[in-house]
Design a protein around this motif. Structure first.
Motif, PDB file in Angstrom:
ATOM      1  N   ALA A 138     -97.573  39.293  13.205  1.00 25.35           N
ATOM      2  CA  ALA A 138     -96.833  40.526  13.456  1.00 25.35           C
ATOM      3  C   ALA A 138     -95.343  40.227  13.487  1.00 25.35           C
ATOM      4  CB  ALA A 138     -97.273  41.166  14.764  1.00 25.35           C
ATOM      5  N   GLY A 139     -94.554  41.202  13.073  1.00 29.01           N
ATOM      6  CA  GLY A 139     -93.102  41.066  13.085  1.00 29.01           C
ATOM      7  C   GLY A 139     -92.499  41.616  11.815  1.00 29.01           C
ATOM      8  N   TYR A 140     -91.184  41.670  11.794  1.00 32.24           N
ATOM      9  CA  TYR A 140     -90.475  42.192  10.622  1.00 32.24           C
ATOM     10  C   TYR A 140     -90.440  41.210   9.467  1.00 32.24           C
ATOM     11  CZ  TYR A 140     -88.752  46.066  13.464  1.00 32.24           C
ATOM     12  OH  TYR A 140     -88.667  47.178  14.256  1.00 32.24           O
ATOM     13  N   GLY A 141     -90.744  39.955   9.710  1.00 31.90           N
ATOM     14  CA  GLY A 141     -90.630  38.910   8.702  1.00 31.90           C
ATOM     15  C   GLY A 141     -89.643  37.873   9.204  1.00 31.90           C
ATOM     16  N   ALA A 142     -88.785  37.388   8.322  1.00 32.59           N
ATOM     17  CA  ALA A 142     -87.758  36.414   8.704  1.00 32.59           C
ATOM     18  C   ALA A 142     -86.643  37.104   9.478  1.00 32.59           C
ATOM     19  CB  ALA A 142     -87.204  35.745   7.448  1.00 32.59           C
ATOM     20  N   ALA A 143     -85.767  36.314  10.059  1.00 34.37           N
ATOM     21  CA  ALA A 143     -84.668  36.850  10.878  1.00 34.37           C
ATOM     22  C   ALA A 143     -83.812  37.851  10.114  1.00 34.37           C
ATOM     23  CB  ALA A 143     -83.809  35.711  11.406  1.00 34.37           C
ATOM     24  N   ASP A 144     -83.610  37.629   8.829  1.00 33.79           N
ATOM     25  CA  ASP A 144     -82.758  38.541   8.058  1.00 33.79           C
ATOM     26  C   ASP A 144     -83.404  39.903   7.823  1.00 33.79           C
ATOM     27  OD1 ASP A 144     -84.658  37.604   6.237  1.00 33.79           O
ATOM     28  OD2 ASP A 144     -83.229  37.403   4.598  1.00 33.79           O
ATOM     29  N   LYS A 145     -84.677  40.060   8.172  1.00 37.68           N
ATOM     30  CA  LYS A 145     -85.375  41.342   8.023  1.00 37.68           C
ATOM     31  C   LYS A 145     -85.383  42.166   9.321  1.00 37.68           C
ATOM     32  CE  LYS A 145     -86.606  40.451   3.814  1.00 37.68           C
ATOM     33  NZ  LYS A 145     -85.674  40.862   2.790  1.00 37.68           N
ATOM     34  N   VAL A 146     -84.980  41.557  10.439  1.00 36.13           N
ATOM     35  CA  VAL A 146     -84.916  42.277  11.714  1.00 36.13           C
ATOM     36  C   VAL A 146     -83.796  43.308  11.619  1.00 36.13           C
ATOM     37  CG1 VAL A 146     -84.464  42.049  14.192  1.00 36.13           C
ATOM     38  CG2 VAL A 146     -85.829  40.307  13.002  1.00 36.13           C
ATOM     39  N   PRO A 147     -84.042  44.562  11.999  1.00 35.62           N
ATOM     40  CA  PRO A 147     -83.010  45.599  11.903  1.00 35.62           C
ATOM     41  C   PRO A 147     -81.716  45.208  12.616  1.00 35.62           C
ATOM     42  CG  PRO A 147     -85.126  46.595  12.398  1.00 35.62           C
ATOM     43  CD  PRO A 147     -85.317  45.109  12.499  1.00 35.62           C
ATOM     44  N   GLY A 148     -80.595  45.547  11.988  1.00 36.37           N
ATOM     45  CA  GLY A 148     -79.286  45.207  12.527  1.00 36.37           C
ATOM     46  C   GLY A 148     -79.055  45.725  13.930  1.00 36.37           C
ATOM     47  N   ALA A 149     -79.551  46.916  14.237  1.00 35.75           N
ATOM     48  CA  ALA A 149     -79.358  47.477  15.572  1.00 35.75           C
ATOM     49  C   ALA A 149     -79.996  46.585  16.640  1.00 35.75           C
ATOM     50  CB  ALA A 149     -79.935  48.888  15.650  1.00 35.75           C
ATOM     51  N   LEU A 150     -81.143  46.000  16.342  1.00 36.86           N
ATOM     52  CA  LEU A 150     -81.791  45.116  17.302  1.00 36.86           C
ATOM     53  C   LEU A 150     -81.020  43.809  17.459  1.00 36.86           C
ATOM     54  CD1 LEU A 150     -85.554  45.736  16.463  1.00 36.86           C
ATOM     55  CD2 LEU A 150     -84.193  46.693  18.336  1.00 36.86           C
ATOM     56  N   LYS A 151     -80.459  43.320  16.364  1.00 32.10           N
ATOM     57  CA  LYS A 151     -79.633  42.108  16.445  1.00 32.10           C
ATOM     58  C   LYS A 151     -78.389  42.373  17.294  1.00 32.10           C
ATOM     59  CE  LYS A 151     -80.944  39.983  12.103  1.00 32.10           C
ATOM     60  NZ  LYS A 151     -80.416  39.200  10.995  1.00 32.10           N
ATOM     61  N   VAL A 152     -77.768  43.517  17.085  1.00 35.39           N
ATOM     62  CA  VAL A 152     -76.584  43.875  17.887  1.00 35.39           C
ATOM     63  C   VAL A 152     -76.967  43.993  19.359  1.00 35.39           C
ATOM     64  CG1 VAL A 152     -74.876  45.693  18.334  1.00 35.39           C
ATOM     65  CG2 VAL A 152     -75.332  44.965  15.982  1.00 35.39           C
ATOM     66  N   ALA A 153     -78.103  44.615  19.644  1.00 37.78           N
ATOM     67  CA  ALA A 153     -78.550  44.767  21.033  1.00 37.78           C
ATOM     68  C   ALA A 153     -78.774  43.404  21.690  1.00 37.78           C
ATOM     69  CB  ALA A 153     -79.825  45.614  21.089  1.00 37.78           C
TER      70      ALA A 153
END
Length: 192
Positions: A138-153
């Motif tokens: 489960a998950g979005y895939g690699a780190a570069d696939k995680v939505p930007g809003a979640l990375k900012v959070a």
């Protein structure tokens, strides 16, 4: 359904230490250990079974046990990319369900393993409390696939903890920075 078990952690964090340090304007290496701990804590606050999002960020492997067959088996997370359904049969032998006999369907509270009409639930080992195991990624895939809003959070929360080292000290009366909840709200699973 019992609590799922993570069998393999994500290969990387959704945000690198370098990305976090750039956002937090930490331009020296003396605090790298502390910055890494805060980054790990911010990711843990959002990610996985105990995270407030109720979903996995970077792909990771989990296993979930079940007592008996049903038309569908509820998984604890959405964004499931692969599934293996195995079981202990009535003779105590480990078996695997052919992947052509089920499909993965995303729902509001997580993915489901939905068995097709051709599937007939085999007899299970009565001596085992949870004879069915669904192993899944489960998950979005690699780190570069995680939505930007979640990375900012994640970076926002870790930077807040870096700047405010004590809960409620001085003028800081909130435990999370302004805007954090707005960033993560669209990604929270229903019912979490």
């Amino acid at each position: 359904m019992i609590r799922p078990i993570r069998t393999s952690p994500p290969a990387e964090l959704p945000v690198s230490l370098e990305e976090f340090k750039a956002q937090a304007v930490i331009d020296f290496a003396d605090d790298d250990t502390l910055a890494g701990i805060l980054l790990d804590a911010a990711v843990a606050h959002l990610d996985g079974y105990t995270g407030v999002l109720g979903r996995c960020l970077v792909s990771q492997d989990w296993a979930q046990g079940y007592r008996d067959w049903a038309d569908r088996l509820q998984l604890p997370f959405p964004d499931v990319s692969s599934v293996t359904v195995s079981y202990r049969d009535e003779n105590g032998a480990d078996q695997t369900v052919d992947e052509d006999l089920f499909e993965i369907v995303d729902g509001a509270r997580g993915a489901h393993v939905v068995f097709l009409d051709e599937f007939s639930g085999p007899s299970l080992d009565d001596d085992r409390e949870f004879p069915i195991t669904v192993s899944f990624t489960a998950g979005y895939g690699a780190a570069d696939k995680v939505p930007g809003a979640l990375k900012v959070a994640i970076m926002m929360l870790a930077a807040h903890w870096y700047a405010v080292r004590e809960a409620g000290s001085g003028a800081a009366v909130s435990t999370v920075p302004l805007g954090f909840d707005a960033l993560i709200a669209p990604y929270r699973r229903v019912g979490v």
